[in-house]
Design a protein around this motif. Structure first.
Motif, mmCIF file in Angstrom:
data_model
loop_
_atom_site.group_PDB
_atom_site.id
_atom_site.type_symbol
_atom_site.label_atom_id
_atom_site.label_comp_id
_atom_site.label_asym_id
_atom_site.label_seq_id
_atom_site.Cartn_x
_atom_site.Cartn_y
_atom_site.Cartn_z
ATOM 1 N N GLN A 1 0.865 -1.178 0.000
ATOM 2 C CA GLN A 1 0.000 0.000 0.000
ATOM 3 C C GLN A 1 0.900 1.225 0.000
ATOM 4 O O GLN A 1 1.144 1.809 1.055
ATOM 5 C CB GLN A 1 -0.940 -0.020 1.225
ATOM 6 C CG GLN A 1 -1.855 -1.233 1.253
ATOM 7 C CD GLN A 1 -2.900 -1.232 2.383
ATOM 8 O OE1 GLN A 1 -4.089 -1.272 2.137
ATOM 9 N NE2 GLN A 1 -2.444 -1.175 3.620
ATOM 10 N N ILE A 2 1.392 1.577 -1.182
ATOM 11 C CA ILE A 2 2.346 2.696 -1.261
ATOM 12 C C ILE A 2 1.950 3.750 -2.292
ATOM 13 O O ILE A 2 2.647 4.755 -2.435
ATOM 14 C CB ILE A 2 3.783 2.211 -1.589
ATOM 15 C CG1 ILE A 2 3.834 1.516 -2.955
ATOM 16 C CG2 ILE A 2 4.299 1.277 -0.510
ATOM 17 C CD1 ILE A 2 5.264 1.249 -3.427
ATOM 18 N N GLU A 3 0.852 3.544 -2.981
ATOM 19 C CA GLU A 3 0.477 4.515 -4.003
ATOM 20 C C GLU A 3 -0.408 5.623 -3.433
ATOM 21 O O GLU A 3 -1.378 5.342 -2.725
ATOM 22 C CB GLU A 3 -0.288 3.820 -5.126
ATOM 23 C CG GLU A 3 0.548 2.800 -5.877
ATOM 24 C CD GLU A 3 -0.309 2.050 -6.882
ATOM 25 O OE1 GLU A 3 0.019 2.091 -8.072
ATOM 26 O OE2 GLU A 3 -1.320 1.430 -6.456
ATOM 27 N N ALA B 1 -4.373 7.578 8.768
ATOM 28 C CA ALA B 1 -4.031 7.596 7.353
ATOM 29 C C ALA B 1 -2.531 7.464 7.185
ATOM 30 O O ALA B 1 -1.757 8.054 7.947
ATOM 31 C CB ALA B 1 -4.505 8.904 6.714
ATOM 32 N N SER B 2 -2.133 6.661 6.211
ATOM 33 C CA SER B 2 -0.731 6.652 5.806
ATOM 34 C C SER B 2 -0.598 7.690 4.704
ATOM 35 O O SER B 2 -1.549 7.939 3.961
ATOM 36 C CB SER B 2 -0.318 5.276 5.305
ATOM 37 O OG SER B 2 -1.133 4.874 4.228
ATOM 38 N N ALA B 3 0.553 8.293 4.609
ATOM 39 C CA ALA B 3 0.661 9.422 3.689
ATOM 40 C C ALA B 3 2.108 9.723 3.329
ATOM 41 O O ALA B 3 3.039 9.291 4.013
ATOM 42 C CB ALA B 3 0.033 10.651 4.332
ATOM 43 N N TYR B 4 2.237 10.475 2.252
ATOM 44 C CA TYR B 4 3.495 11.126 1.918
ATOM 45 C C TYR B 4 3.309 12.582 2.309
ATOM 46 O O TYR B 4 2.362 13.232 1.840
ATOM 47 C CB TYR B 4 3.776 11.043 0.424
ATOM 48 C CG TYR B 4 4.024 9.638 -0.073
ATOM 49 C CD1 TYR B 4 5.232 9.001 0.187
ATOM 50 C CD2 TYR B 4 3.057 8.959 -0.807
ATOM 51 C CE1 TYR B 4 5.473 7.711 -0.278
ATOM 52 C CE2 TYR B 4 3.289 7.677 -1.271
ATOM 53 C CZ TYR B 4 4.488 7.051 -1.007
ATOM 54 O OH TYR B 4 4.728 5.775 -1.452
ATOM 55 N N ALA B 5 4.162 13.091 3.148
ATOM 56 C CA ALA B 5 3.981 14.470 3.578
ATOM 57 C C ALA B 5 5.297 15.229 3.499
ATOM 58 O O ALA B 5 6.360 14.707 3.848
ATOM 59 C CB ALA B 5 3.419 14.514 5.003
ATOM 60 N N LEU B 6 5.197 16.450 3.042
ATOM 61 C CA LEU B 6 6.340 17.351 3.004
ATOM 62 C C LEU B 6 6.737 17.633 4.453
ATOM 63 O O LEU B 6 5.928 17.530 5.353
ATOM 64 C CB LEU B 6 5.869 18.641 2.331
ATOM 65 C CG LEU B 6 6.883 19.446 1.511
ATOM 66 C CD1 LEU B 6 7.419 18.628 0.350
ATOM 67 C CD2 LEU B 6 6.213 20.725 0.987
ATOM 68 N N ASP C 1 10.170 9.673 5.428
ATOM 69 C CA ASP C 1 9.723 8.281 5.545
ATOM 70 C C ASP C 1 8.225 8.249 5.257
ATOM 71 O O ASP C 1 7.604 9.294 5.077
ATOM 72 C CB ASP C 1 9.984 7.768 6.967
ATOM 73 C CG ASP C 1 10.065 6.236 7.027
ATOM 74 O OD1 ASP C 1 9.664 5.569 6.050
ATOM 75 O OD2 ASP C 1 10.528 5.726 8.053
ATOM 76 N N PHE C 2 7.660 7.048 5.185
ATOM 77 C CA PHE C 2 6.213 6.964 5.158
ATOM 78 C C PHE C 2 5.717 7.627 6.443
ATOM 79 O O PHE C 2 6.314 7.447 7.510
ATOM 80 C CB PHE C 2 5.747 5.502 5.127
ATOM 81 C CG PHE C 2 6.086 4.811 3.840
ATOM 82 C CD1 PHE C 2 5.365 5.080 2.684
ATOM 83 C CD2 PHE C 2 7.128 3.885 3.773
ATOM 84 C CE1 PHE C 2 5.670 4.439 1.489
ATOM 85 C CE2 PHE C 2 7.438 3.250 2.581
ATOM 86 C CZ PHE C 2 6.715 3.524 1.436
ATOM 87 N N HIS C 3 4.643 8.351 6.351
ATOM 88 C CA HIS C 3 4.158 9.076 7.520
ATOM 89 C C HIS C 3 2.771 8.551 7.899
ATOM 90 O O HIS C 3 2.066 7.972 7.072
ATOM 91 C CB HIS C 3 4.091 10.578 7.200
ATOM 92 C CG HIS C 3 3.951 11.462 8.397
ATOM 93 N ND1 HIS C 3 4.765 11.356 9.499
ATOM 94 C CD2 HIS C 3 3.093 12.485 8.682
ATOM 95 C CE1 HIS C 3 4.414 12.267 10.400
ATOM 96 N NE2 HIS C 3 3.390 12.958 9.936
ATOM 97 N N ALA C 4 2.421 8.692 9.161
ATOM 98 C CA ALA C 4 1.089 8.290 9.620
ATOM 99 C C ALA C 4 0.490 9.438 10.404
ATOM 100 O O ALA C 4 1.171 10.047 11.236
ATOM 101 C CB ALA C 4 1.185 7.051 10.500
ATOM 102 N N SER D 1 -0.446 -0.586 6.850
ATOM 103 C CA SER D 1 0.970 -0.876 6.636
ATOM 104 C C SER D 1 1.317 -0.744 5.154
ATOM 105 O O SER D 1 0.580 -1.199 4.295
ATOM 106 C CB SER D 1 1.255 -2.297 7.115
ATOM 107 O OG SER D 1 2.616 -2.593 6.969
ATOM 108 N N PHE D 2 2.441 -0.132 4.847
ATOM 109 C CA PHE D 2 2.826 0.009 3.433
ATOM 110 C C PHE D 2 3.240 -1.341 2.844
ATOM 111 O O PHE D 2 3.153 -1.557 1.656
ATOM 112 C CB PHE D 2 3.927 1.063 3.251
ATOM 113 C CG PHE D 2 5.203 0.747 3.971
ATOM 114 C CD1 PHE D 2 5.416 1.182 5.273
ATOM 115 C CD2 PHE D 2 6.189 0.012 3.349
ATOM 116 C CE1 PHE D 2 6.586 0.874 5.942
ATOM 117 C CE2 PHE D 2 7.368 -0.306 4.007
ATOM 118 C CZ PHE D 2 7.563 0.131 5.313
#
Lengths: 267, 267, 267, 267
Positions: C22-24, C187-192, C198-201, C238-239
């Protein structure tokens, strides 16, 4: 049987920190320290606490910068490999005062939860025979996996996960024994045949009027084991307790049958 | 098979409180509600939430003084007693999206801890045969003891304690199934033959492309069970959730095979 | 705001293993995937599961030898930095069906235990103001410590230990919100601005009829965050979930404001 | 101050069961038993275990049918209400051997988890002043709620739930003290002003070279309290431990300032 023991600890300390060290083989109770040296470098404070029970003399240190401890000892083990399976449990009302606390639940051994399992699975046996069945049950069902547990892991987790290291095997053994109303405690030790070599932890159960080593990992024998100290469970017998964060650098333990040369030097 | 169901709840409320009720038999998925009535007295607020999955329509209430709920229903069960032991597990990558969350750990079912046990104990079987062995294993080793668990008790505790009530049997069943990578969830239900009569909880596993009831207590059969709602575990399917402290007064559940007379009245 | 995202995963697999990825970044709900590529090498099986909620499309793989995944995306975030503190809580009986499960306890968020604390500490505030106070309370009392938690650590532990990483901050935030009867999810996320990258939560709470990002670590903003997927807590998002033991080799995540050059290439 | 104490226990036993009773006020350590009687009916076995520490002499019974125990005592308390807030902590390396185990984690007091909280919240104070702040913090934030805890409840739960009974207050107090590296243990006691009257549990901390009573519930004073026994936590000091299921019938405890008449009878 004489054991030649060495242990080396190396930790980095960022600021002055209180440390408690429990790495010396005890003198007495089936073992005799023929010769020993402990080099602790030059800590700010060193204090040895006279043991209450003849089994453990913790050493307090206050140090900064680093902790380097070098321990060497030649220890004679006079303890036989008693067949604990043949021993009877002591009736509860005849237990000595010092054994009673080891019937109780402890940090890592919430033994009351295991009553039904123990009754059902091991209820047909008594005393040492029961302990023996428990030991065999653990050994046959658990897998020794380095790194599979941490400081949070208790007997409940290990019982479900069916894996662990020596401390986890001992915690499950202790929890099962106490659930059968047999006093059980944990001993830290230097033991031959422990692989990979490291500080070892085993269970001890009170049968036939004395404490007997039971190692569900199958590695340690009473006749080849030098006890360091005993306690309720892993919460009591840590070889190194730091009262502030410290950083591991390296550490090694070596336990060997004493060579003729070492014995000659000693003589 | 037609079931005549009645449930009666009586609680004392000290002040206005939000309540969520999940006590109505679902309509669909192998069961048909022929007739039903729900008397909730005169709460300040009543709101029914349209079900997302056709399996549960929670009812929100806001009430004060007391909660009295009287539910009666005549439900036809068309669901066969499938032999789930003959069914194959669905490969993970072919699971439908709605089944995937039921692979994950949940509040009362920390299933990852059971991997080693499940692999060792049930590793020789697959799919429904594996689920069947798990079910039998639980039934033969656990004792049904009213009052032996509470809202804190999870599958880990129950697995060690070897006892519990229906929710505990279901939690262990779910944890074992998920540890074998088979989706498993919990259903609340009205079931014939549940003794003492009460709201019942069972596991459901995803095999052969559908959900199948598995009751490790041995009391409920698919063909005699009216589902209320489903969820990850007991955290989701409570028949009554109070968002403030309330006091139990009394409660009863009755599930019977519908009599000819009741059916005649209905016709 | 456009984000340029890259993620690279490299794991060693000893035997064929099922994996869920789950990385997209999700497409929709305030963000638009302008361009994306995902290179998974040549696994034996690849299957994408159509998302039930438009927020997460897990990808199943079966692979052996190694897993190498390279993901790159250009994502436009249209979501404003809403001031959630000004929003009202939705009365329980008006919550949409999809929000209700997020009131319940979950694997890592046993929220019921926090009722008394939440009532006493935050009882004077409502809705978004209450959530804001909770967020600030966590941020001011907790210390972000890499490596201080593991897969066992839940909100109860973190609340006591007062430290953790992003998942732990989110778990405590979620537990407190649910204890105040406000739906909360993870939520899992990509965050600035996440450091180290890293993957962020993050937590999301349901206020004023929609979900709003709340990050007690203070690192992520709604307008700079690309969500991957959502769930009850870390158990769902989990990614990478491996259905057998696998070995970490390396992994990296990079999230940047898209450069003019990248945007030009895209145009 | 002289206390007149009576305690009555009545339990139903279905079959012969081993019981351990710890209900007698200790003689020594600031209190003197002027007169006492203990009527245990006619059990099959009675055995008193000489105390190791002068603080607790457990009595073993084996009985069937019923357990009826009637205890009466007149105890003089000579212990002053020391202001422990003014006392200094003993440096770790100067602690006597008997105090050291009370630094460790125990069944209900996993104190290591509280380090960060204790450092942050109470780090500006030392020794008795620190203990006093901890005590006041607990008293002001916790609510005494009968029935809110059970035999599973530990300091972690109570710290989060912010409520409990005397044992829970004591567990949190002990956990916080140990997290500050101050030895802390639990004592069972008869104490005046405990409402409702019952066996009481308090924390004891090691300050200024001796143990001092600290009761976060605010009910017990050292000068009005007769200690029964001490231990690591509730796992050690139960007034009645049954080694098989038994059924509660009734039980009462009464602690009063001795009347002139009683004292005259005694003289």
């Amino acid at each position: 049987m004489k054991l030649e023991i060495s242990a080396s600890l190396n930790y980095r300390l960022s600021e002055p920190v209180d440390l408690m060290l429990q790495i010396e083989a005890a003198d007495g109770h089936g073992q005799h320290v023929i010769d020993a040296s402990l080099d602790l470098g030059e800590p700010d404070v060193v204090a040895r606490v006279p043991a209450a029970d003849g089994l453990c003399e913790p050493i307090w240190l206050r140090a900064s910068g680093s902790l380097r401890a070098e321990y060497r000892a030649l220890v004679e083990i006079n303890r036989p490999d008693t067949d604990f399976r043949a021993l009877a449990a002591v009736p509860l009302h005849r237990l000595p005062a010092e054994a009673i606390p080891y019937l109780n639940e402890s940090r890592y051994c919430p033994s009351n939860k295991f009553h039904a399992f123990v009754e059902r699975r091991f209820g047909d046996h008594e005393g040492g025979a029961k302990i023996g069945r428990m030991r065999d049950w653990i050994e046959s069902r658990f897998t020794y996996v380095s790194g599979s547990s941490d400081a949070e892991t208790g007997a409940l987790d290990s019982f479900v996960e069916r894996r662990g290291v020596c401390r986890d095997y001992a915690h499950v053994m202790i929890a099962l024994a106490r659930a059968a109303h047999i006093p059980a405690r944990m001993a830290s030790a230097y033991a031959l045949r422990v692989s990979p070599q490291d500080f070892h932890a085993v269970a001890e159960v009170y049968l036939g009027g004395d404490w007997h080593l039971v190692d569900a990992t199958g590695m340690a024998r009473a006749s080849e084991t030098a006890r360091i100290c005993v306690g309720r469970d892993a919460a009591d017998i840590s070889f190194l307790t730091a009262y502030r964060d410290i950083a591991f650098v390296d550490q090694s333990v070596k336990v060997e049958r004493a060579t003729a040369r070492r014995l000659a030097e000693q003589a």
